[in-house]
Motif scaffolding. Structure first.
Motif, PDB file in Angstrom:
ATOM      1  N   ASN A  35       0.854  -1.181   0.000  1.00 47.64           N
ATOM      2  CA  ASN A  35       0.000   0.000   0.000  1.00 47.64           C
ATOM      3  C   ASN A  35       0.894   1.236   0.000  1.00 47.64           C
ATOM      4  O   ASN A  35       1.746   1.398   0.880  1.00 47.64           O
ATOM      5  CB  ASN A  35      -0.894   0.034   1.251  1.00 47.64           C
ATOM      6  CG  ASN A  35      -1.842  -1.144   1.319  1.00 47.64           C
ATOM      7  OD1 ASN A  35      -2.434  -1.534   0.325  1.00 47.64           O
ATOM      8  ND2 ASN A  35      -1.979  -1.738   2.501  1.00 47.64           N
ATOM      9  N   GLN A  44      -2.885  -0.034  -4.078  1.00 45.75           N
ATOM     10  CA  GLN A  44      -2.501  -1.303  -3.483  1.00 45.75           C
ATOM     11  C   GLN A  44      -2.225  -2.279  -4.616  1.00 45.75           C
ATOM     12  O   GLN A  44      -2.972  -2.339  -5.583  1.00 45.75           O
ATOM     13  CB  GLN A  44      -3.590  -1.884  -2.576  1.00 45.75           C
ATOM     14  CG  GLN A  44      -3.177  -3.204  -1.932  1.00 45.75           C
ATOM     15  CD  GLN A  44      -4.281  -3.833  -1.101  1.00 45.75           C
ATOM     16  OE1 GLN A  44      -5.004  -4.702  -1.572  1.00 45.75           O
ATOM     17  NE2 GLN A  44      -4.420  -3.394   0.146  1.00 45.75           N
ATOM     18  N   SER A  99       2.277  -1.207   4.473  1.00 45.54           N
ATOM     19  CA  SER A  99       1.846   0.159   4.171  1.00 45.54           C
ATOM     20  C   SER A  99       3.027   1.106   4.363  1.00 45.54           C
ATOM     21  O   SER A  99       3.728   1.041   5.377  1.00 45.54           O
ATOM     22  CB  SER A  99       0.695   0.582   5.089  1.00 45.54           C
ATOM     23  OG  SER A  99      -0.435  -0.252   4.889  1.00 45.54           O
TER      24      SER A  99
END
Length: 281
Positions: A35, A44, A99
């Motif tokens: 992400n 993503q 992320s």
């Protein structure tokens, strides 16, 4: 403890056969999802599918992204966590989500390659040798700079590696990578069906713990020293990579370029130094 599976087998010795159970290394796919903020906002994507032994998946993902040059340090990471669906089934998951912070720029076109890897080859599908030469965020090790490693210290490392290989002891089917300091103390050890995964787990843990660059350490691997393992070690700033098995010619070439000491056939009281022999005193 490395997870293992037990299955029924027929054991044959000479003309005799009996039923028994055998311990096997577990091999399952891990999907790494990334992400990040792209040109069109949050994105993503599935970045990699690798066959690995479950366990320490956050370390594996972090180490993989770092040694591929996507991460420059732990400060780029917002979160690494297992992905679980809305109605999670009991047990482990085979998907991990990474992320990144908004300031991180990801040039995925530069990383042109097929990210599907197998447990025996972590660089299958690379577009070219040039694409492999990820640039380390740390300058190369320089001749004349410590650590200096005695041959007696290097001789002790394989036994210290072997003594901690619980998964290999049970299955006989796992690679290991271990991080030692310059006095020979073992700091980290990880096992996996893929030698490149074991290294990524060790380096991922070091990244997450803020230990990079590893300027005064030795990385020992239980198998051979491939180009990819030298690259991963170089990315982490390691001055020395040692292997129980043989190096490849390209591994030696890269170690020489990186100022790294590369030791091969480290077993049974002997070893060869292929690069950086000045560091072995």
């Amino acid at each position: 403890m490395t997870p293992i599976a037990r299955i029924p087998v027929q054991m044959v010795s000479g003309e005799e056969r009996r039923e028994a159970s055998d311990a096997l290394a577990i091999e399952e796919p891990l999907e790494i999802r990334l992400n990040h903020v792209g040109p069109e906002g949050s994105e993503q994507r599935v970045l990699s599918i690798t066959m690995r032994t479950p366990g320490h998946d956050d370390e594996l993902a972090a180490g993989f992204l770092f040694t591929e040059g996507i991460l420059r340090g732990a400060e780029d990471l917002r979160e690494v966590r297992p992905h679980r669906p809305d109605a999670p089934a009991p047990g482990r998951t085979n998907v991990v989500q990474v992320s990144l912070h908004d300031h991180v720029t990801v040039d995925l076109q530069r990383l042109e390659r097929n990210f599907y890897t197998t447990s025996s080859c972590g660089i299958c599908g690379k577009a070219s040798i040039e694409a492999l030469r990820a640039q380390s965020p740390f300058p190369p090790a320089l001749p004349g700079h410590p650590p200096y490693l005695s041959s007696s210290l290097l001789h002790r490392l394989p036994q210290r590696l072997r003594a901690a290989q619980d998964g290999f002891e049970a299955t006989g089917g796992l690679h290991a990578a271990a991080l030692f300091d310059a006095s020979g103390e073992r700091l980290l050890l990880r096992e996996d069906v893929g030698r490149h995964n074991a290294v990524d787990k060790v380096l991922g843990r070091a990244l997450l713990d803020g230990l990079l660059p590893l300027r005064a350490h030795v990385l020992l691997v239980s198998g051979r020293a491939s180009f990819e393992l030298v690259q991963k070690a170089s990315m982490a700033g390691l001055p020395c990579l040692a292997a129980v098995g043989a190096p490849s010619s390209l591994a030696v070439e890269l170690a020489q370029e990186a100022g790294m000491t590369l030791v091969g056939f480290l077993r049974e009281g002997r070893f060869n130094v292929y690069s950086g022999d000045w560091r072995v005193v």
